[in-house]
Design an enzyme around this catalytic site. Sequence first.
Site, short mmCIF file in Angstrom:
data_model
loop_
_atom_site.label_atom_id
_atom_site.label_comp_id
_atom_site.label_asym_id
_atom_site.label_seq_id
_atom_site.Cartn_x
_atom_site.Cartn_y
_atom_site.Cartn_z
N ASP A 1 -13.82 7.79 -2.88
CA ASP A 1 -13.27 7.53 -4.22
C ASP A 1 -13.91 8.41 -5.31
O ASP A 1 -13.20 9.03 -6.11
CB ASP A 1 -13.46 6.05 -4.60
N GLY B 1 -15.93 -1.70 -8.35
CA GLY B 1 -16.05 -0.72 -7.27
C GLY B 1 -15.62 0.68 -7.69
O GLY B 1 -16.31 1.67 -7.36
N ALA B 2 -14.52 0.79 -8.40
CA ALA B 2 -14.03 2.12 -8.80
C ALA B 2 -15.01 2.77 -9.76
O ALA B 2 -15.36 3.95 -9.61
CB ALA B 2 -12.65 1.98 -9.44
N LYS C 1 -13.96 -3.57 2.09
CA LYS C 1 -14.80 -2.38 1.91
C LYS C 1 -16.27 -2.62 2.26
O LYS C 1 -16.96 -1.72 2.73
CB LYS C 1 -14.67 -1.86 0.47
N GLY D 1 -15.81 -0.28 -17.51
CA GLY D 1 -15.65 -1.00 -16.25
C GLY D 1 -16.89 -0.79 -15.40
O GLY D 1 -17.63 0.20 -15.59
N ALA D 2 -17.14 -1.71 -14.49
CA ALA D 2 -18.34 -1.62 -13.65
C ALA D 2 -18.09 -2.17 -12.26
O ALA D 2 -19.02 -2.58 -11.56
CB ALA D 2 -19.50 -2.36 -14.32
N TYR E 1 -3.12 3.53 -11.82
CA TYR E 1 -2.06 4.52 -11.59
C TYR E 1 -0.66 3.90 -11.55
O TYR E 1 0.33 4.60 -11.36
CB TYR E 1 -2.32 5.31 -10.29
N SER F 1 0.82 -1.21 0.00
CA SER F 1 0.00 0.00 0.00
C SER F 1 0.85 1.26 0.00
O SER F 1 1.84 1.37 0.73
CB SER F 1 -0.89 0.00 1.26
N ASN G 1 -14.43 3.17 2.17
CA ASN G 1 -12.96 3.22 2.05
C ASN G 1 -12.34 4.10 3.14
O ASN G 1 -11.12 4.27 3.18
CB ASN G 1 -12.51 3.68 0.66
P1 NAP Z 1 -12.98 -4.47 -9.48
O1 NAP Z 1 -14.13 -4.11 -8.61
O2 NAP Z 1 -12.34 -5.79 -9.36
O3 NAP Z 1 -13.48 -4.31 -11.03
C1 NAP Z 1 -12.65 -4.68 -12.07
C2 NAP Z 1 -13.25 -4.21 -13.40
O4 NAP Z 1 -12.31 -4.53 -14.44
C3 NAP Z 1 -14.56 -4.92 -13.79
O5 NAP Z 1 -15.35 -4.03 -14.52
C4 NAP Z 1 -14.07 -6.07 -14.68
O6 NAP Z 1 -15.01 -6.49 -15.62
C5 NAP Z 1 -12.95 -5.37 -15.42
N1 NAP Z 1 -11.96 -6.31 -15.96
C6 NAP Z 1 -10.94 -6.90 -15.27
N2 NAP Z 1 -10.24 -7.69 -16.10
C7 NAP Z 1 -10.84 -7.61 -17.33
C8 NAP Z 1 -10.57 -8.18 -18.60
N3 NAP Z 1 -9.55 -9.02 -18.79
N4 NAP Z 1 -11.36 -7.83 -19.64
C9 NAP Z 1 -12.39 -6.99 -19.47
N5 NAP Z 1 -12.70 -6.41 -18.29
C10 NAP Z 1 -11.93 -6.71 -17.23
O7 NAP Z 1 -11.80 -3.41 -9.34
P2 NAP Z 1 -11.93 -1.86 -8.92
O8 NAP Z 1 -11.78 -1.74 -7.47
O9 NAP Z 1 -13.12 -1.30 -9.60
O10 NAP Z 1 -10.58 -1.27 -9.56
C11 NAP Z 1 -10.42 -1.14 -10.96
C12 NAP Z 1 -9.09 -0.44 -11.24
O11 NAP Z 1 -9.15 0.90 -10.76
C13 NAP Z 1 -7.88 -1.09 -10.54
O12 NAP Z 1 -6.79 -1.09 -11.42
C14 NAP Z 1 -7.60 -0.17 -9.37
O13 NAP Z 1 -6.23 -0.14 -9.02
C15 NAP Z 1 -8.03 1.17 -9.95
N6 NAP Z 1 -8.43 2.11 -8.90
C16 NAP Z 1 -7.80 3.30 -8.85
C17 NAP Z 1 -8.13 4.23 -7.90
C18 NAP Z 1 -7.42 5.55 -7.88
O14 NAP Z 1 -7.48 6.23 -6.85
N7 NAP Z 1 -6.78 5.95 -8.99
C19 NAP Z 1 -9.14 3.95 -6.97
C20 NAP Z 1 -9.80 2.71 -7.03
C21 NAP Z 1 -9.42 1.80 -8.01
P3 NAP Z 1 -16.11 -7.62 -15.24
O15 NAP Z 1 -17.14 -6.94 -14.40
O16 NAP Z 1 -16.65 -8.05 -16.57
O17 NAP Z 1 -15.37 -8.71 -14.51
#
Ligand code: NAP
Length: 297
Positions: free
Chosen positions: A124, A152-153, A88, A149-150, A239, A36, A109
């Site tokens: 977030d 948590g983020a 979370k 994407g759909a 990031y 982290s 969070n």
């Molecule tokens: P999550 O809940 O696991 O969701 C992952 C998403 O990615 C889902 O929509 C999933 O699609 C999609 N996905 C993963 N692998 C895939 C593939 N091979 N092909 C197509 N779609 C794929 O994760 P999250 O928490 O939302 O985080 C998503 C990203 O955002 C991460 O990289 C995280 O590090 C980043 N993030 C950044 C911040 C920031 O402050 N910048 C904050 C939070 C998160 P399905 O629904 O179809 O499985």
Amino acid sequence: MQQYKSAWRESSVVADTLDVGSPSLALVIGQPIEHSLSPMIYNTAFAIDNLNWKYSALEVSKEQAQDFINDIREDKYVRGVSVTMPLKEAVIPYLDQLTEAANELKAVNCIYWEEETLTGHNTDGDGFINSLIADTGEGIPGSVFAVVGAGGAARSVIRSLRQASAEKIIVINRNHEKAEFAAELGGENAEVGTLDSVTNCKYVINATSIGMAGTDNEGMLPLAARYLTSSQTVIDLVYNPIETPLLLEARKKGATAISGIGMLVHQAALQYQLWTGNNAPIEKIQKEVINIISKNN
Ligand code: NAP
């Protein structure tokens, strides 16, 4: 129960400060937690602000969530907690109240004390909005967004875009059912779409984990470059690396490319403000985060 207390009491960061009065503590909990960036982010801010606070990372499993929350109720030093995967949702039953954001998203969070009430919040989405405004100088109302994407983020971003009066939000995801569920958070201006709709959107947000370093998706694009145009602003929530494959393609097209580091720092700044009452030194933290991620790659 005692094991958590000793875990943070014995951490070197805490032991260093126990002699100098009564430091306030903040923690990030999750599993795994060792990579982290949060301790660096918050300890940098505390040092710049000259606050007698310390921030540590603590590994807590889903099964340990209830004991952990019980412990912090008894520990007057712990004034704030950041919550990450896989906790979370797991912490929710043990808190006294949720903010509207945490309640709608069913994800916490950030935990803070509102007087005597242990409160779960989610920073977030608003962190995303604040970073977008800071990075572009542009407003949200009247703009059209594609969210790829759909998870948590994506859900937190879609909810905050609704609140910030985005004109239209198009949600695109591999799993259609999850896309429908996420689009509901966008209200009447949100709909599920396909990648063909991306070209007509001013803002394109990658909220999938595709492109993330150290995963099977490293080096990959969440959408083909042909969907991007020079008039767009492309934001990657991933990031690490700082320059993701998507941002590189966006720049090649002449689009504006924005890294997820802004969201990371701005969501942390909102937590910092809730715990300390201070505005976080955002620019200095952002510089530190970029330094650390660049060094590690
Ligand atoms: P999550 O809940 O696991 O969701 C992952 C998403 O990615 C889902 O929509 C999933 O699609 C999609 N996905 C993963 N692998 C895939 C593939 N091979 N092909 C197509 N779609 C794929 O994760 P999250 O928490 O939302 O985080 C998503 C990203 O955002 C991460 O990289 C995280 O590090 C980043 N993030 C950044 C911040 C920031 O402050 N910048 C904050 C939070 C998160 P399905 O629904 O179809 O499985």
